[in-house]
Design a protein around this motif. Structure first.
Motif, PDB file in Angstrom:
ATOM      1  N   THR A 163       0.863  -1.183   0.000  1.00 30.95           N
ATOM      2  CA  THR A 163       0.000   0.000   0.000  1.00 30.95           C
ATOM      3  C   THR A 163       0.895   1.227   0.000  1.00 30.95           C
ATOM      4  OG1 THR A 163      -1.815  -1.097   1.185  1.00 30.95           O
ATOM      5  CG2 THR A 163      -1.732   1.298   1.289  1.00 30.95           C
ATOM      6  N   TRP A 164       0.623   2.153  -0.921  1.00 32.47           N
ATOM      7  CA  TRP A 164       1.459   3.341  -1.088  1.00 32.47           C
ATOM      8  C   TRP A 164       0.600   4.587  -0.876  1.00 32.47           C
ATOM      9  CZ3 TRP A 164       6.694   2.786  -2.617  1.00 32.47           C
ATOM     10  CH2 TRP A 164       7.061   1.488  -2.993  1.00 32.47           C
ATOM     11  N   VAL A 165       1.132   5.558  -0.136  1.00 34.36           N
ATOM     12  CA  VAL A 165       0.442   6.832   0.094  1.00 34.36           C
ATOM     13  C   VAL A 165       1.446   7.963  -0.069  1.00 34.36           C
ATOM     14  CG1 VAL A 165      -1.239   5.805   1.680  1.00 34.36           C
ATOM     15  CG2 VAL A 165       0.859   6.832   2.594  1.00 34.36           C
ATOM     16  N   SER A 166       0.924   9.153  -0.309  1.00 37.22           N
ATOM     17  CA  SER A 166       1.771  10.345  -0.431  1.00 37.22           C
ATOM     18  C   SER A 166       1.314  11.393   0.581  1.00 37.22           C
ATOM     19  CB  SER A 166       1.707  10.926  -1.843  1.00 37.22           C
ATOM     20  OG  SER A 166       0.403  11.403  -2.126  1.00 37.22           O
ATOM     21  N   LEU A 167       2.280  12.101   1.127  1.00 37.09           N
ATOM     22  CA  LEU A 167       2.048  13.170   2.084  1.00 37.09           C
ATOM     23  C   LEU A 167       2.632  14.455   1.510  1.00 37.09           C
ATOM     24  CD1 LEU A 167       1.480  14.477   4.886  1.00 37.09           C
ATOM     25  CD2 LEU A 167       3.700  13.575   5.623  1.00 37.09           C
ATOM     26  N   SER A 168       1.777  15.450   1.310  1.00 31.45           N
ATOM     27  CA  SER A 168       2.216  16.730   0.749  1.00 31.45           C
ATOM     28  C   SER A 168       2.305  17.763   1.859  1.00 31.45           C
ATOM     29  CB  SER A 168       1.236  17.205  -0.333  1.00 31.45           C
ATOM     30  OG  SER A 168       1.218  16.294  -1.421  1.00 31.45           O
ATOM     31  N   LEU A 169       3.487  18.336   2.006  1.00 32.79           N
ATOM     32  CA  LEU A 169       3.752  19.410   2.951  1.00 32.79           C
ATOM     33  C   LEU A 169       4.322  20.607   2.190  1.00 32.79           C
ATOM     34  CD1 LEU A 169       5.412  17.380   5.857  1.00 32.79           C
ATOM     35  CD2 LEU A 169       3.105  18.312   5.821  1.00 32.79           C
ATOM     36  N   PRO A 170       4.326  21.788   2.783  1.00 36.07           N
ATOM     37  CA  PRO A 170       4.923  22.939   2.090  1.00 36.07           C
ATOM     38  C   PRO A 170       6.376  22.676   1.709  1.00 36.07           C
ATOM     39  CG  PRO A 170       3.638  23.688   3.964  1.00 36.07           C
ATOM     40  CD  PRO A 170       3.673  22.189   4.048  1.00 36.07           C
ATOM     41  N   ASN A 171       6.664  22.752   0.429  1.00 37.29           N
ATOM     42  CA  ASN A 171       8.010  22.633  -0.135  1.00 37.29           C
ATOM     43  C   ASN A 171       8.587  21.219  -0.057  1.00 37.29           C
ATOM     44  OD1 ASN A 171       7.986  25.440  -0.607  1.00 37.29           O
ATOM     45  ND2 ASN A 171       8.723  25.817   1.484  1.00 37.29           N
ATOM     46  N   GLU A 172       7.784  20.203   0.249  1.00 39.64           N
ATOM     47  CA  GLU A 172       8.309  18.837   0.251  1.00 39.64           C
ATOM     48  C   GLU A 172       7.168  17.837   0.146  1.00 39.64           C
ATOM     49  OE1 GLU A 172      10.295  17.619   3.816  1.00 39.64           O
ATOM     50  OE2 GLU A 172       8.887  18.659   5.131  1.00 39.64           O
ATOM     51  N   MET A 173       7.530  16.642  -0.326  1.00 38.13           N
ATOM     52  CA  MET A 173       6.559  15.554  -0.459  1.00 38.13           C
ATOM     53  C   MET A 173       7.201  14.268   0.022  1.00 38.13           C
ATOM     54  SD  MET A 173       4.698  13.962  -3.862  1.00 38.13           S
ATOM     55  CE  MET A 173       3.405  15.193  -3.938  1.00 38.13           C
ATOM     56  N   PHE A 174       6.408  13.451   0.712  1.00 40.34           N
ATOM     57  CA  PHE A 174       6.847  12.153   1.184  1.00 40.34           C
ATOM     58  C   PHE A 174       5.996  11.073   0.538  1.00 40.34           C
ATOM     59  CE2 PHE A 174       8.807  14.730   4.366  1.00 40.34           C
ATOM     60  CZ  PHE A 174       9.872  13.984   4.860  1.00 40.34           C
ATOM     61  N   VAL A 175       6.618   9.969   0.204  1.00 38.29           N
ATOM     62  CA  VAL A 175       5.920   8.777  -0.271  1.00 38.29           C
ATOM     63  C   VAL A 175       6.210   7.662   0.720  1.00 38.29           C
ATOM     64  CG1 VAL A 175       5.725   7.042  -2.083  1.00 38.29           C
ATOM     65  CG2 VAL A 175       5.962   9.448  -2.694  1.00 38.29           C
ATOM     66  N   LEU A 176       5.164   7.127   1.316  1.00 36.17           N
ATOM     67  CA  LEU A 176       5.284   6.119   2.357  1.00 36.17           C
ATOM     68  C   LEU A 176       4.598   4.841   1.899  1.00 36.17           C
ATOM     69  CD1 LEU A 176       6.132   5.532   5.343  1.00 36.17           C
ATOM     70  CD2 LEU A 176       3.865   6.333   6.010  1.00 36.17           C
ATOM     71  N   LEU A 187      10.135   5.717  -8.080  1.00 33.83           N
ATOM     72  CA  LEU A 187      11.284   6.573  -8.363  1.00 33.83           C
ATOM     73  C   LEU A 187      11.106   7.348  -9.657  1.00 33.83           C
ATOM     74  CD1 LEU A 187      14.124   4.102  -7.321  1.00 33.83           C
ATOM     75  CD2 LEU A 187      13.612   6.285  -6.208  1.00 33.83           C
ATOM     76  N   CYS A 188      10.456   6.751 -10.649  1.00 33.65           N
ATOM     77  CA  CYS A 188      10.242   7.426 -11.934  1.00 33.65           C
ATOM     78  C   CYS A 188       9.123   8.462 -11.849  1.00 33.65           C
ATOM     79  CB  CYS A 188       9.923   6.402 -13.022  1.00 33.65           C
ATOM     80  SG  CYS A 188      11.303   5.298 -13.423  1.00 33.65           S
ATOM     81  N   ASN A 189       8.064   8.174 -11.103  1.00 35.76           N
ATOM     82  CA  ASN A 189       6.905   9.061 -11.056  1.00 35.76           C
ATOM     83  C   ASN A 189       6.980  10.110  -9.952  1.00 35.76           C
ATOM     84  OD1 ASN A 189       4.601   7.911 -13.012  1.00 35.76           O
ATOM     85  ND2 ASN A 189       5.751   6.188 -12.161  1.00 35.76           N
ATOM     86  N   PHE A 190       7.836   9.881  -8.951  1.00 35.85           N
ATOM     87  CA  PHE A 190       8.004  10.855  -7.866  1.00 35.85           C
ATOM     88  C   PHE A 190       9.500  11.108  -7.664  1.00 35.85           C
ATOM     89  CE2 PHE A 190       4.046   8.630  -7.190  1.00 35.85           C
ATOM     90  CZ  PHE A 190       3.146   9.638  -6.901  1.00 35.85           C
ATOM     91  N   PRO A 191      10.159  11.734  -8.636  1.00 41.04           N
ATOM     92  CA  PRO A 191      11.623  11.875  -8.543  1.00 41.04           C
ATOM     93  C   PRO A 191      12.086  12.830  -7.434  1.00 41.04           C
ATOM     94  CG  PRO A 191      10.755  13.094 -10.416  1.00 41.04           C
ATOM     95  CD  PRO A 191       9.616  12.315  -9.870  1.00 41.04           C
ATOM     96  N   LYS A 192      11.243  13.793  -7.029  1.00 45.12           N
ATOM     97  CA  LYS A 192      11.652  14.774  -6.024  1.00 45.12           C
ATOM     98  C   LYS A 192      11.125  14.456  -4.632  1.00 45.12           C
ATOM     99  CE  LYS A 192      11.978  18.575  -9.352  1.00 45.12           C
ATOM    100  NZ  LYS A 192      11.547  19.966  -9.684  1.00 45.12           N
ATOM    101  N   ALA A 193      10.423  13.371  -4.486  1.00 44.37           N
ATOM    102  CA  ALA A 193       9.825  13.044  -3.194  1.00 44.37           C
ATOM    103  C   ALA A 193      10.819  12.296  -2.314  1.00 44.37           C
ATOM    104  CB  ALA A 193       8.564  12.204  -3.386  1.00 44.37           C
ATOM    105  N   THR A 194      10.629  12.420  -1.003  1.00 43.92           N
ATOM    106  CA  THR A 194      11.388  11.626  -0.039  1.00 43.92           C
ATOM    107  C   THR A 194      10.667  10.306   0.159  1.00 43.92           C
ATOM    108  OG1 THR A 194      12.178  13.614   1.086  1.00 43.92           O
ATOM    109  CG2 THR A 194      12.293  11.541   2.303  1.00 43.92           C
ATOM    110  N   LEU A 195      11.355   9.204  -0.095  1.00 39.10           N
ATOM    111  CA  LEU A 195      10.743   7.884  -0.057  1.00 39.10           C
ATOM    112  C   LEU A 195      11.024   7.203   1.282  1.00 39.10           C
ATOM    113  CD1 LEU A 195      11.727   6.588  -3.616  1.00 39.10           C
ATOM    114  CD2 LEU A 195       9.810   8.052  -2.964  1.00 39.10           C
TER     115      LEU A 195
END
Length: 485
Positions: A92-105, A132-140
């Motif tokens: 199960t994959w989710v994304s968290l959007s914060l100001p100036n950053e994104m996390f993928v958990l 990695l291809c679809n969220f290149p700038k996110a913190t994984l």
């Protein structure tokens, strides 16, 4: 926190206690469903208080189940990632959007009984490459039970006694500079060698400030892994609470101003009345910051002491590895589980008995447990399964339409008989006492109407607005007109 709970349904009270005491914002859980069960778990049945849950329980090929728990303070959304090796690999994959950053958990589980371990590792590697291809700038942060007992980890990289290039998972970590942060065993029980099965993989190890293991939840032999993650911004523990001073509004004597504006125009008189009330309410409303209350109101000092004792006994067992210490740990663990279950039942029985006296507390408890995603499961269409939203909507529409009889719409309908009332309707004026009684009997806890006036506002100001409302109602009856609101 990431944990293998080994059937969550009978560990819910203790899990909620751990989440509350450790102040955990996110938790990834694996093996939440029993191995052989005739009943399918739902997200509502395993949703801890104060958390939104994202899981794969609605997938037809769900075998053991994985879930991500997110605190209600965060805005989290689900991510659809293709999985080529269900049901032996679940995620199960989710994304968290914060100001100036994104996390993928993510919460990942690889079954140790998979018929082909190489295919399982390849499926996980493909999912990682997709993210990695679809969220290149996110913190994984890819967490879960990977079941790799033969792999040992040195400086964040996996090593095996065989050729590491034959392991697709280790290879994708090396190719994409991913780092595994767990260095201690996460599965330990008497008579077996400790092993590191639960992993936390990231592309930015500097974000992971500290990692530690906790004592197992219930009778599980996996130790939960608690990771402290550095966020650039975090939701506040305080929430905005508006406060309206109705006493000062009543002291302003707005009733004198309202009576003078009641004219022969019903619509204009109503708009003046409504706007005057809304303007006065806005002038006497201030915003205060209120701390978000705890989600577990039944957490007692005895439960906290049992949690601390269980933690200390487990740490002692990890160092000494003696049977005597382990037996003491099991006794404390069973006692903690018994006490948390008993307190949970007592608290919910208390809510149910007092639902009429305090309905808001009851429904708040219910709503905090129903924060899961309510989506329509995949629908079977002959021999295929439809997962597309439009296809599922068409199938459900066809099913509903099939149960209705088809009438001949071309035939003319018989004329309706007209009813005549010989007794005319008498004009009975609305008295001031009737209006005042109805205003005082309003439920102040109800929501705002279409006109923007809250029931509490009308109830609190009933002495001031009874006279103009009575005049307005009688004027409406005399002219046979209603205001647009």
């Amino acid at each position: 926190m990431t944990a293998n709970v080994d059937v969550i349904i009978n560990k819910m009270p203790e899990l909620e206690t751990v989440l509350e005491l450790s102040q955990i914002d996110f938790a990834t859980l694996t093996e939440i469903s029993p191995k052989n069960s005739r009943f399918q778990l739902t997200e509502d049945s395993i949703s801890p208080t104060g958390y939104k849950i994202f899981s794969n329980l609605s997938i037809p090929n769900c075998r053991r189940g994985v879930a991500v728990l997110a605190s209600i303070e965060f805005q989290v959304r689900n991510i659809s990632v293709p999985n080529s090796y269900l049901p032996w690999v679940e995620a199960t994959w989710v994304s968290l959007s914060l100001p100036n950053e994104m996390f993928v958990l993510s919460s990942i589980y690889k079954s140790p009984s998979s018929p082909c371990q190489l295919s399982s590792q390849r499926a996980i590697a493909e999912m990682m490459q997709f993210i990695l291809c679809n969220f290149p700038k996110a913190t994984l942060l890819m967490t879960g039970d990977f079941n790799l007992p033969s792999v040992f980890w040195i400086d964040g990289q996996g090593m095996t006694r065989s050729n590491p290039e034959q392991n697709p998972l280790i290879q994708v970590l090396a190719d994409n500079f991913l780092y595994q942060t767990i260095t201690v065993p996460t599965r330990m029980c008497p008579g077996q060698n400790p092993s590191t099965l639960d992993l936390v993989i990231t592309n930015d190890p500097e974000k992971v400030i500290r990692t530690q293991t906790l004592s197992p939840i219930g009778s599980s032999d996996h130790m939960p892994v608690l990771s402290s993650i550095q966020l650039n911004s975090k939701p506040s523990k305080y929430t905005k609470q508006p406060f309206t001073n109705y006493k000062m509004m009543a002291e302003e004597r707005i009733d004198a101003n309202l009576e003078t504006h009641i004219s022969n125009d019903v619509e204009a008189s109503w708009l003046i009345l409504k706007n005057t009330l809304l303007e006065s309410q806005a002038n006497h409303t201030s915003v205060t910051w209120k701390k978000i209350p705890k989600t577990l109101l039944f957490l007692t000092l005895r439960i906290k002491n049992l949690c601390n004792r269980k933690k200390k006994l487990w740490e002692k067992f990890v160092k000494q590895k003696t049977t005597t210490v382990y037996e003491k740990y099991k006794i404390t663990s069973n006692l903690l589980r018994k006490e948390t279950r008993k307190l949970t039942v007592y608290y919910e029985e208390h809510l149910a008995k007092n639902v009429k006296e305090n309905p808001k507390l009851f429904w708040k408890h219910i709503s905090l447990r129903k924060l899961g995603r309510h989506s329509v499961p995949d629908q079977e269409n002959n021999s295929s399964v439809s997962s597309c939203a439009s296809e599922k909507a068409n199938l459900l529409n066809q099913q509903v339409a099939s149960v209705f009889s088809k009438d001949d719409l071309q035939s003319t309908l018989p004329p309706a008989e007209q009813a005549h009332t010989p007794i005319p309707m008498l004009h009975s004026p609305i008295t001031l006492e009737e209006v005042t009684k109805q205003l005082k009997e309003l439920d102040a806890n109800k929501s705002t109407g279409h006109d923007g006036l809250t029931p509490r506002l009308l109830k609190e100001l009933s002495p001031a607005i009874s006279v103009p409302l009575a005049k307005l109602f009688n004027l409406s009856l005399t002219q046979g007109k209603l205001q647009r609101d």
